[in-house]
Write an enzyme that holds these catalytic residues in place. Structure first.
Site, mmCIF file in Angstrom:
data_model
loop_
_atom_site.group_PDB
_atom_site.id
_atom_site.type_symbol
_atom_site.label_atom_id
_atom_site.label_comp_id
_atom_site.label_asym_id
_atom_site.label_seq_id
_atom_site.Cartn_x
_atom_site.Cartn_y
_atom_site.Cartn_z
ATOM 1 N N LYS A 86 43.371 76.391 30.578
ATOM 2 C CA LYS A 86 42.354 77.293 30.054
ATOM 3 C C LYS A 86 41.134 77.223 30.965
ATOM 4 O O LYS A 86 40.641 76.131 31.290
ATOM 5 C CB LYS A 86 41.971 76.836 28.642
ATOM 6 C CG LYS A 86 41.892 77.948 27.639
ATOM 7 C CD LYS A 86 41.559 77.351 26.301
ATOM 8 C CE LYS A 86 41.568 78.394 25.233
ATOM 9 N NZ LYS A 86 41.006 77.882 23.989
HETATM 10 C C1 E4P Z 1 40.426 80.308 21.637
HETATM 11 O O1 E4P Z 1 41.314 79.911 22.368
HETATM 12 C C2 E4P Z 1 39.396 79.447 21.067
HETATM 13 O O2 E4P Z 1 39.869 78.134 21.016
HETATM 14 C C3 E4P Z 1 39.041 79.803 19.653
HETATM 15 O O3 E4P Z 1 39.778 80.905 19.182
HETATM 16 C C4 E4P Z 1 37.574 79.871 19.407
HETATM 17 O O4 E4P Z 1 37.362 80.183 18.049
HETATM 18 P P1 E4P Z 1 35.930 80.046 17.352
HETATM 19 O O5 E4P Z 1 35.060 81.137 17.851
HETATM 20 O O6 E4P Z 1 36.217 80.156 15.899
HETATM 21 O O7 E4P Z 1 35.408 78.681 17.754
#
Ligand code: E4P
Length: 220
Positions: A86
């Site tokens: 990521k």
């Molecule tokens: C995506 O890969 C992120 O880990 C996640 O969806 C972030 O979500 P949030 O905005 O609820 O923290």
């Protein structure tokens, strides 16, 4: 639409894996911090997730420069063939994504909030692009409308490789419904949201009446 679990919680991943619907996992530094895990244990934690899930497991490279992101990305990708690196949607992230993708490492570009960001991520070679929904709603903007724009724009072009859109930052069954109707390739959802998705009051009511009628049959 495939479902990924958006968590680093091993108990939740193990439980949801048993439901037969989880095709992958996405983690981020916040989600790992919530487990109480230490930095040194992060690689082994990712390996434990990979052992539970037959599918892509996103692990975030937390570096500021392209060099740092590439170095961490290589280390993470070497852990297991399921690991997807990521990378944030920034200039340094784009440059790192290009290097990693050219080496055959799958990248999930995260923290994507606009059409140009999504197209640039795909052009850099990202296998996955993660537009966030809930964080727009948090600031009184329409996260689903922004997701719709990204899905439409990315679908208009051939990037020379497969690009899957992960609808991210989903906080409710409504978000998941809209992501499905928009044709998102993947919805990554917290465990609590995944639990709610299967619930319906009419299912519960139907089950109760079937059970009551079956009892009458048993007593007849
Ligand atoms: C995506 O890969 C992120 O880990 C996640 O969806 C972030 O979500 P949030 O905005 O609820 O923290």
């Amino acid at each position: 639409m495939k479902f990924f679990l958006d968590t680093a919680d091993l108990a939740h991943i193990e439980e949801a894996a048993g439901w037969g619907v989880v095709a992958g996992v996405t983690t981020n530094p916040t989600l790992y911090a919530r487990t109480g895990g230490k930095l040194a244990d992060f690689p082994s934690h990712i390996l434990r997730i990979c052992a539970l899930i037959e599918g892509p497991v996103s692990a975030e490279a937390v570096g500021e420069t392209r060099g740092e992101i590439v170095e961490q990305g290589r280390e993470l990708a070497a852990l297991d063939s399921h690991v997807v690196v990521k990378v944030p949607t920034t200039i340094e992230g784009l440059a790192a994504t290009k290097v990693l993708a050219d080496e055959g490492i799958d990248v999930n570009m995260t923290l994507c909030f606009s059409v140009p960001q999504a197209i640039l991520a795909a052009r850099a070679g990202a296998a996955y692009v993660s537009p966030f929904v809930g964080r727009f709603d948090d600031i009184s903007e329409d996260g689903i409308a922004r997701l719709a724009e990204v899905i439409e724009a990315v679908s208009l072009y051939d990037f020379g490789h497969t690009v899957e859109i992960i609808a991210a930052s989903l906080r409710s069954a409504h978000h998941v419904t809209q992501a499905a109707l928009l044709g998102a390739d993947i919805a990554t959802v917290p465990f609590g949201v995944l639990q709610k998705l299967i619930k319906h009051p009419l299912t519960d009511r139907g089950l109760a009446s079937f059970a009551a009628d079956w009892e009458k049959v048993a007593k007849a």
